[in-house]
Design an enzyme around this catalytic site. Structure first.
Site, PDB file in Angstrom:
ATOM      1  CB  CYS A 162      -4.498 -10.701  -1.191  1.00  5.99           C
ATOM      2  SG  CYS A 162      -5.523 -10.999  -2.625  1.00  5.99           S
TER       3      CYS A 162
ATOM      4  NE  ARG B 122       2.474  -9.013   1.351  1.00  5.27           N
ATOM      5  CZ  ARG B 122       3.689  -9.536   1.165  1.00  5.27           C
ATOM      6  NH1 ARG B 122       4.732  -9.016   1.801  1.00  5.27           N
ATOM      7  NH2 ARG B 122       3.890 -10.555   0.357  1.00  5.27           N
ATOM      8  NE  ARG B 123       5.655 -11.223  -2.209  1.00  7.62           N
ATOM      9  CZ  ARG B 123       5.368 -12.388  -2.736  1.00  7.62           C
ATOM     10  NH1 ARG B 123       5.071 -12.481  -4.035  1.00  7.62           N
ATOM     11  NH2 ARG B 123       5.362 -13.486  -1.991  1.00  7.62           N
TER      12      ARG B 123
ATOM     13  NE  ARG C 177       5.230 -15.598 -10.257  1.00 13.21           N
ATOM     14  CZ  ARG C 177       4.673 -15.662  -9.059  1.00 13.21           C
ATOM     15  NH1 ARG C 177       4.578 -14.569  -8.316  1.00 13.21           N
ATOM     16  NH2 ARG C 177       4.219 -16.805  -8.588  1.00 13.21           N
TER      17      ARG C 177
ATOM     18  CE  LYS D  17       1.106 -16.153  -1.120  1.00 15.60           C
ATOM     19  NZ  LYS D  17       2.370 -15.465  -1.485  1.00 15.60           N
ATOM     20  CG  ASP D  18      -3.681 -17.784  -2.502  1.00 17.02           C
ATOM     21  OD1 ASP D  18      -3.086 -16.685  -2.530  1.00 17.02           O
ATOM     22  OD2 ASP D  18      -3.274 -18.797  -3.094  1.00 17.02           O
TER      23      ASP D  18
END
Length: 288
Positions: free
Chosen positions: A233, A126-127, A150, A81-82
């Site tokens: 992204c 996106r999130r 996190r 995804k990167d």
């Protein structure tokens, strides 16, 4: 006989997933005796600014690709995804079997029971967009850092964080609730790894041994959709493919500018289904 040099980012997650896939490659090829992890620091590892500020395309992959082309390593391992949506013209790419593409809510309560105004951490536009589309009353805080850092903020200043199930699995961390796809459509290629080597190198053959057809068809469709959209992204769009038999179904959602656009298509050709769905989104104004 050769020791495989594996280039990857230096984060604990990147090293963990590179180590696992390197073991599989070495075990499948009698000409490889062992492997060595070559850690490479990327711009995204140094600059902790929000992705929306510094831009995300190639942020975590360009330096690794440069090292591969320069001969500092034999193969590169990325979180797929990167990667930029378009393939690199000098490199061959392979995809081992994908793990769960789900986004995950990590917190002390069920995500459906969060109190009004709860504070949720995520570094992904996106999130953030899809979460606020689901619960407009929530407060999303931009966070960066490794997974344990996190997660630790849940006990400090956040009510929860959104992470990728794939990252948790690869770190051996069993926590969180998978968010259903009607709540959050994942990033293109989420849950997949991408293995690259220089075109024409002797390492194409061992990488082909771990390449997975189902994953390749799904990720090809997802990345082609992003390329056709001109999206990266930092774009608040999710897309998920599902290859079954000879067909690929594609589900995408864009949330931005006060609008939500969602669509689903199914076709035999991953590129065709991606292009058709992207054109549908563009016709509905997402390109603007």
């Amino acid at each position: 006989m050769h020791t495989l040099r594996v280039g990857t980012r230096t984060s604990s997650l990147a090293v963990s997933q590179a180590t696992a896939v390197a073991r599989d490659i070495v075990e499948a090829d009698p000409n490889l005796t062992d492997f060595e992890i070559i850690g490479i620091t990327t711009k995204g590892d140094v600059d902790r600014s929000p992705l929306s500020v510094i831009g995300g395309t190639g942020l975590f992959t360009s330096a690794v690709r440069d090292a591969l082309i320069a001969g500092q390593c034999d193969i590169a391992v990325h979180s797929a995804k990167d990667l930029p949506a378009a393939d690199h013209p000098a490199l061959s790419i392979f995809f081992p079997p994908r793990v769960s593409p789900h986004d995950v809510f990590c917190g002390h309560v069920d995500y459906r029971d969060l109190p009004p105004g709860a504070t949720i951490g995520s570094g992904s536009p996106r999130r953030a967009a899809q979460l606020l589309n689901f619960r407009p009353d929530l407060t999303v805080v931009d966070i960066r850092g490794n997974v344990p850092t996190r997660l630790a903020r849940i006990d400090h200043d956040l009510d929860g964080v959104i992470l990728a199930r794939a990252g948790l699995l690869r770190l051996g961390i069993d926590t969180g609730q998978d968010l259903p796809f009607d709540v959050m459509v994942p990033a293109a290629a989420q849950g997949a790894l991408a293995l690259e080597t220089v075109k024409g190198s002797p390492f194409e053959e061992p990488l082909s041994r771990v390449d997975d057809r189902k994953t390749r068809r799904e990720v090809t469709a997802e990345r082609a959709f992003m390329a056709a959209m001109g999206a990266g992204c930092t774009t608040p769009v999710g897309v998920l493919g599902d290859a079954s038999g000879s067909t690929v179904s594609l589900h995408a959602r864009y949330v931005g500018g006060g609008a939500e656009v969602e669509g689903r298509l199914i076709a035999d050709d991953p590129i065709a289904v991606a292009t058709e769905l992207a054109n549908e989104f563009i016709d509905r104004g997402v390109g603007e």
